[in-house]
Design an enzyme around this catalytic site. Structure first.
Site, PDB file in Angstrom:
ATOM      1  N   LYS A   1       2.748  51.216  46.452  1.00  0.00           N
ATOM      2  CA  LYS A   1       4.060  51.565  46.993  1.00  0.00           C
ATOM      3  C   LYS A   1       4.239  51.056  48.419  1.00  0.00           C
ATOM      4  O   LYS A   1       5.362  50.822  48.858  1.00  0.00           O
ATOM      5  CB  LYS A   1       4.269  53.078  46.965  1.00  0.00           C
ATOM      6  CG  LYS A   1       4.094  53.739  45.606  1.00  0.00           C
ATOM      7  CD  LYS A   1       5.142  53.277  44.606  1.00  0.00           C
ATOM      8  CE  LYS A   1       5.205  54.159  43.368  1.00  0.00           C
ATOM      9  NZ  LYS A   1       4.024  54.122  42.496  1.00  0.00           N
TER      10      LYS A   1
HETATM   11  C1  LIG Z   1       3.964  54.138  41.127  1.00  0.00           C
HETATM   12  C2  LIG Z   1       2.663  53.758  40.544  1.00  0.00           C
HETATM   13  C3  LIG Z   1       2.584  53.125  39.295  1.00  0.00           C
HETATM   14  C4  LIG Z   1       3.800  52.869  38.436  1.00  0.00           C
HETATM   15  O1  LIG Z   1       4.674  51.939  39.023  1.00  0.00           O
HETATM   16  P1  LIG Z   1       6.195  51.866  38.506  1.00  0.00           P
HETATM   17  O2  LIG Z   1       6.862  50.943  39.457  1.00  0.00           O
HETATM   18  O3  LIG Z   1       6.716  53.256  38.584  1.00  0.00           O
HETATM   19  O4  LIG Z   1       6.148  51.357  37.125  1.00  0.00           O
HETATM   20  C5  LIG Z   1       1.343  52.737  38.840  1.00  0.00           C
HETATM   21  N1  LIG Z   1       0.217  52.986  39.559  1.00  0.00           N
HETATM   22  C6  LIG Z   1       0.268  53.598  40.742  1.00  0.00           C
HETATM   23  C7  LIG Z   1      -1.007  53.867  41.471  1.00  0.00           C
HETATM   24  C8  LIG Z   1       1.478  53.997  41.296  1.00  0.00           C
HETATM   25  O5  LIG Z   1       1.500  54.603  42.490  1.00  0.00           O
END
Ligand SMILES: *Cc1c(COP(=O)(O)O)cnc(C)c1O
Length: 495
Positions: free
Chosen positions: A114
């Site tokens: 993120k």
């Molecule tokens: C948010 C997240 C995901 C999923 O990503 P999306 O964009 O919601 O599909 C997968 N792994 C981790 C560690 C995340 O923080």
């Protein structure tokens, strides 16, 4: 280029307007009306560039109101300030065996992917506020399955002209994730637990956004609501960069020929990460298949196989909690990109809201299958993969990455496909210590931050500095609300 809503393409917005507003008033998601292209020569020219420089090449065509200098300065602030990312490559690629590459997106300040978007979004947003002449304070509302919340808090802390309020599902995040959020520093931040799961938190936030009376009251106090969830285009755009950059990097290293097909396998929840990969493909990067990997909440696996999206199923709390999602918001953008009209998308989303289910046309279903492969992996196999990959090659995966790895191995075993593939690695294993310890055979877990040391000892690796730094931090936020009380929490913060 202008931006339109997936549910009404007659209204046009600039990039800055789309980023400021976050979600369209009709409930749809903003996206650009055309997709810029990158030729193989463009990709070759990116080989010697740094990550921030590559980011400018990818993002600039989507952001007409932004100058190149401005974007480069922002990209350097996001990714190249010393100490922010603990690897000079920003998104290092780790090759475990020929044709299998892990793209590590967790070297930033909160140790999950993120950060890639949320280090950039506040800069894009504040610039967009200036460009649109908005004078009210932006209140960023976030529903998080664990990682977005902390990354958004870190990205927006003390950013002028903004406040940020994060809602997380009370029993849906790991201890380390919770600790990261409730100890957040900054004068413009708020954090609250919600009784329920991620979908409850996300629906609560969506309801607040569509509450006109609340919006008016807040406007009188000098606030407007905006979003840092992946429904905001300013989240998706910076994520396109690492797909392009990974392709360029592997070509530069000679792991692939420039022009050769490369697949990506992506652990997926809200469909934001993998959607960025689809944009990279549509821009002209020679991406073959995008493999959508789910945990036991396998609503996307079923959708890709059958064209039926059905959220009427049990919700599972898994060891990959950031993917514990039954409503994948960004799928709406994919449907539009694959040719569904705004009215058609609106119809599907109305059905989803009313019945929890929709079935796309055969044309859309076929288009989905042309690009996307899919699979899912339960907790037992996830844990098994973490343990096995560690004992074979000393490579330590977090559970989300392990879901993707397992789905890739399943695909290869079933089809014999040996296309070089990037496994998108989305979190540091130290964010999910207890599950990773279980996988390494350590079943007695230390309390609090001591699990970090325990995993360090079991793995022979050091926890990233931002997690090691949690020790002894004071808890600032202890509030818990029912879903129905979320709007009141917003009003209390924005007095
Ligand atoms: C948010 C997240 C995901 C999923 O990503 P999306 O964009 O919601 O599909 C997968 N792994 C981790 C560690 C995340 O923080």
């Amino acid at each position: 280029m202008y931006y339109v809503s997936t549910r009404d393409s007659s209204l046009r917005f600039t990039a800055a307007q789309a980023i400021v507003q976050g979600l369209s008033r009709d409930g749809g998601l903003f996206l650009p009306d055309t997709i810029p292209t990158l030729t193989l020569e463009d990709l070759r020219a990116m080989m010697p560039l740094s990550y921030p420089e590559r980011a400018v090449r990818v993002m600039k065509p989507y952001l007409e109101e932004f100058s190149e200098e401005e974007l480069l300065a922002d990209a350097r602030r996001a990714y190249a300030v010393p100490g922010k990312f603990d690897d000079p490559a920003v998104t290092p690629l780790h090759t475990t065996h020929h044709g299998t590459h892990f793209l590590e997106l967790w070297h930033g300040p909160t140790c999950a992917f993120k950060d890639m978007a949320l280090q950039m979004l506040p800069l894009l947003l504040t610039a967009s506020l200036r460009k649109t002449g908005e004078e009210k304070t932006a209140c960023i509302l976030v529903a998080t399955s664990g990682d977005t919340g902390k990354a958004a808090l870190e990205g927006f802390r003390d950013v002028e002209g903004t406040k940020i309020l994060v809602f997380y599902p009370k029993d849906g995040v790991s201890d380390i994730q919770q600790l990261q959020m409730v100890t957040q520093e900054g004068d413009n931040v708020g954090v609250s637990a919600v009784v329920g799961n991620f979908d409850d938190a996300q629906n609560g936030v969506k309801a607040i956004f569509s509450d006109g009376a609340l919006r008016e009251r807040l406007a009188e106090r000098g606030y407007f609501l905006s979003s840092a969830n992946s429904i905001n285009w300013g989240r998706v755009l910076p994520q396109i960069v690492y797909y392009v950059s990974a392709y360029v990097e592997l070509a530069a290293r000679g792991e692939i020929r420039l022009g050769q097909e490369l697949n990506f396998c992506v652990p997926t929840g809200n469909f934001g990460n993998i959607l960025a990969g689809y944009y990279a493909k549509r821009m002209g990067v020679p991406i073959g298949k995008l493999i959508c990997a789910s945990n036991s909440n396998n609503v996307l696996t079923d959708f890709i196989r059958t064209g039926v999206y059905d959220r009427n199923r049990p919700f599972h709390n898994t060891i990959s909690p950031s993917m514990d999602i039954l409503i994948s918001s960004n799928l709406e953008r994919l449907l539009y990109l694959l040719g569904a009209s705004d009215g058609e998308v609106r119809g599907y989303m109305d059905q989803l809201r009313a019945t929890g289910r929709y079935q796309v046309s055969e044309a859309i279903a076929r288009a989905v299958r042309e690009t996307f492969l899919c699979g899912f992996c339960d907790d037992a196999r996830t844990e098994n993969a973490v343990g096995k990959v560690f004992s074979h090659g000393k490579y330590l995966m977090d559970p989300h990455t392990a879901v993707a790895y397992t789905v890739l191995m399943d695909h290869r075993a079933a089809t014999g496909d040996n296309t070089p593939t990037v496994v998108v690695s989305t979190a540091s294993p130290f964010k999910f210590c207890t599950s990773v310890l279980d996988a390494l055979g350590v079943r007695q877990h230390a309390a609090g931050t001591a699990v970090l040391d325990q995993l360090a000892e079991a793995s022979g690796q050091q926890p990233p500095a931002p997690l090691a730094g949690l020790k002894g931090r004071a808890v600032r936020f202890t509030g818990v609300t029912e879903k129905e009380g979320m709007a009141a929490v917003v009003e209390a913060m924005l007095r």
